[in-house]
Enzyme design. Structure first.
Site, PDB file in Angstrom:
ATOM      1  CG  ASN A  18      -1.718   1.216   1.429  1.00  0.00           C
ATOM      2  OD1 ASN A  18      -1.799   2.046   0.519  1.00  0.00           O
ATOM      3  ND2 ASN A  18      -2.337   1.363   2.587  1.00  0.00           N
ATOM      4  CD1 TRP A  19       3.452   0.936  -2.889  1.00  0.00           C
ATOM      5  CD2 TRP A  19       3.534   2.121  -4.783  1.00  0.00           C
ATOM      6  NE1 TRP A  19       4.138   0.194  -3.810  1.00  0.00           N
ATOM      7  CE2 TRP A  19       4.198   0.890  -4.989  1.00  0.00           C
ATOM      8  CE3 TRP A  19       3.462   3.022  -5.854  1.00  0.00           C
ATOM      9  CZ2 TRP A  19       4.793   0.553  -6.214  1.00  0.00           C
ATOM     10  CZ3 TRP A  19       4.049   2.684  -7.074  1.00  0.00           C
ATOM     11  CH2 TRP A  19       4.708   1.465  -7.246  1.00  0.00           C
ATOM     12  CE  LYS A  20      -0.114   3.169   4.795  1.00  0.00           C
ATOM     13  NZ  LYS A  20      -0.034   3.268   6.243  1.00  0.00           N
ATOM     14  CG  HIS A  68      -5.737   1.877   5.164  1.00  0.00           C
ATOM     15  ND1 HIS A  68      -5.297   2.843   6.034  1.00  0.00           N
ATOM     16  CD2 HIS A  68      -4.743   0.961   5.067  1.00  0.00           C
ATOM     17  CE1 HIS A  68      -4.078   2.515   6.456  1.00  0.00           C
ATOM     18  NE2 HIS A  68      -3.718   1.382   5.882  1.00  0.00           N
ATOM     19  CD  GLU A  94      -2.862   5.449   6.809  1.00  0.00           C
ATOM     20  OE1 GLU A  94      -2.830   5.515   5.561  1.00  0.00           O
ATOM     21  OE2 GLU A  94      -1.964   4.904   7.484  1.00  0.00           O
ATOM     22  CD  GLU A 127      -3.574  -2.543   7.312  1.00  0.00           C
ATOM     23  OE1 GLU A 127      -2.477  -2.809   6.840  1.00  0.00           O
ATOM     24  OE2 GLU A 127      -4.168  -1.474   7.097  1.00  0.00           O
ATOM     25  N   GLY A 181       2.414   2.098  10.858  1.00  0.00           N
ATOM     26  CA  GLY A 181       3.376   3.189  10.709  1.00  0.00           C
ATOM     27  C   GLY A 181       4.060   3.571  12.013  1.00  0.00           C
ATOM     28  CB  SER A 238       5.131  -1.990  12.026  1.00  0.00           C
ATOM     29  OG  SER A 238       4.744  -0.642  12.266  1.00  0.00           O
ATOM     30  N   GLY A 297       5.136   1.110   4.802  1.00  0.00           N
ATOM     31  CA  GLY A 297       6.512   1.610   4.702  1.00  0.00           C
ATOM     32  C   GLY A 297       7.482   0.677   3.992  1.00  0.00           C
TER      33      GLY A 297
HETATM   34  P1  PGA Z   1       2.830   0.149   7.688  1.00  0.00           P
HETATM   35  O1  PGA Z   1       1.400   0.380   7.037  1.00  0.00           O
HETATM   36  O2  PGA Z   1       3.368  -1.137   7.117  1.00  0.00           O
HETATM   37  O3  PGA Z   1       3.660   1.351   7.280  1.00  0.00           O
HETATM   38  O4  PGA Z   1       2.640   0.075   9.160  1.00  0.00           O
HETATM   39  C1  PGA Z   1       0.522  -0.685   6.814  1.00  0.00           C
HETATM   40  C2  PGA Z   1      -0.778  -0.176   6.231  1.00  0.00           C
HETATM   41  O5  PGA Z   1      -1.248   0.876   6.657  1.00  0.00           O
HETATM   42  O6  PGA Z   1      -1.369  -0.813   5.334  1.00  0.00           O
END
Ligand code: PGA
Length: 256
Positions: free
Chosen positions: A10-12, A98, A100, A170, A176, A216, A238
């Site tokens: 997931n490149w966000k 997600h 976010e 998640e 993150g 993470s 990340g």
């Molecule tokens: P992260 O993000 O690996 O940077 O913790 C995971 C995600 O939000 O899909």
């Protein structure tokens, strides 16, 4: 039957078209020298990068996903994107709900459900995210939250469609932050998710559904996490932004 490992990046809101293309070229350069094709590998760039990435992955096994989808076919929904547009752009997967999106953009279980139906209508493979906040975990509400998100998010979905759907667990406190759920904590949540899917759609469907862990995940913890009975891959933030990190993580997840 064993479930195939699925790793999605997931490149966000990272990587413009040129940067996205460069990342795929780096992945391709290492491809063939590694085992990544033994997993389903998906990359989910921002919308404006999708075209360049779809072009760049041609001839490889890498699939492209989007990070959101609107429930309507088209219309006055400024800033949104439709299933038709994604399909037309060569997208095959789509991340829905997600944390976010839930946290910053008002996503609810009801909107997740509407977006999921649109994804299925356009034959896109949905990756539906669920997970608890830190205070929900600390107050012992993790399972209750997951059950609510599953019941709401997957309402009125057929068993056949559910079997195609991917779930990403998640825990919000692990995204993150560098804090990964321990394999035991993650496995317990995944087991609960599979149990709830079985209650709604039957054991056979629940055994088919792939449940990714996200939060993470990196090369150093992927092996132990994916070795858990109910963890079938990862949704990676990340560690998906550099080809070497992403490929190392895939190899570890495959136990190589
Ligand atoms: P992260 O993000 O690996 O940077 O913790 C995971 C995600 O939000 O899909």
């Amino acid at each position: 039957m064993a479930r195939k490992v699925i790793i999605a990046g997931n490149w966000k809101m990272n990587k413009n078209a040129a940067e996205g293309k460069a990342l795929i070229e780096d992945l391709k350069a290492a491809c063939g020298k590694c085992c990544c094709c033994e997993a389903d590998v998906v990359v989910c760039p921002p919308f404006t990068t999708i075209g360049a990435v779809v072009e760049a992955v041609k001839g490889t096994a890498i699939k492209v996903g989007a990070q959101n989808i609107h429930w309507a076919d088209n219309g006055a929904f400024t800033g949104e994107i439709s299933g038709d547009m994604l399909k037309n752009a060569g997208v095959e997967y789509v991340i829905i709900g997600h944390s976010e999106r839930r946290q910053y953009f008002g996503e609810t279980d009801a909107t997740v459900n509407a977006r999921l139906k649109a994804a299925l209508k356009y034959d896109l493979i949905p990756i539906v995210c669920v997970g608890e906040l830190l205070d929900e975990r600390e107050s012992g509400k993790t399972e209750e939250v997951l059950t609510r998100q599953i019941k709401g998010g997957f309402a009125d979905i057929s068993a056949e469609d559910m079997a195609k759907t991917i779930v990403a667990y998640e825990p919000v406190w692990a995204i993150g932050t560098g804090k990964t759920a321990t394999p035991d904590i993650a496995q317990a949540a995944h087991k609960h998710i599979r149990k709830e899917i079985a209650a709604l759609f039957g054991e056979e469907v629940a055994e088919k559904v792939r449940i990714q862990y996200g939060g993470s995940m990196k090369a150093s913890n992927a092996r132990e996490l994916v070795a858990q009975k109910d963890i079938d891959g990862g949704l990676i933030g990340g560690a998906a932004l550099k080809a070497a990190d992403f490929l190392d993580l895939i190899k570890e997840a495959l136990g190589k």
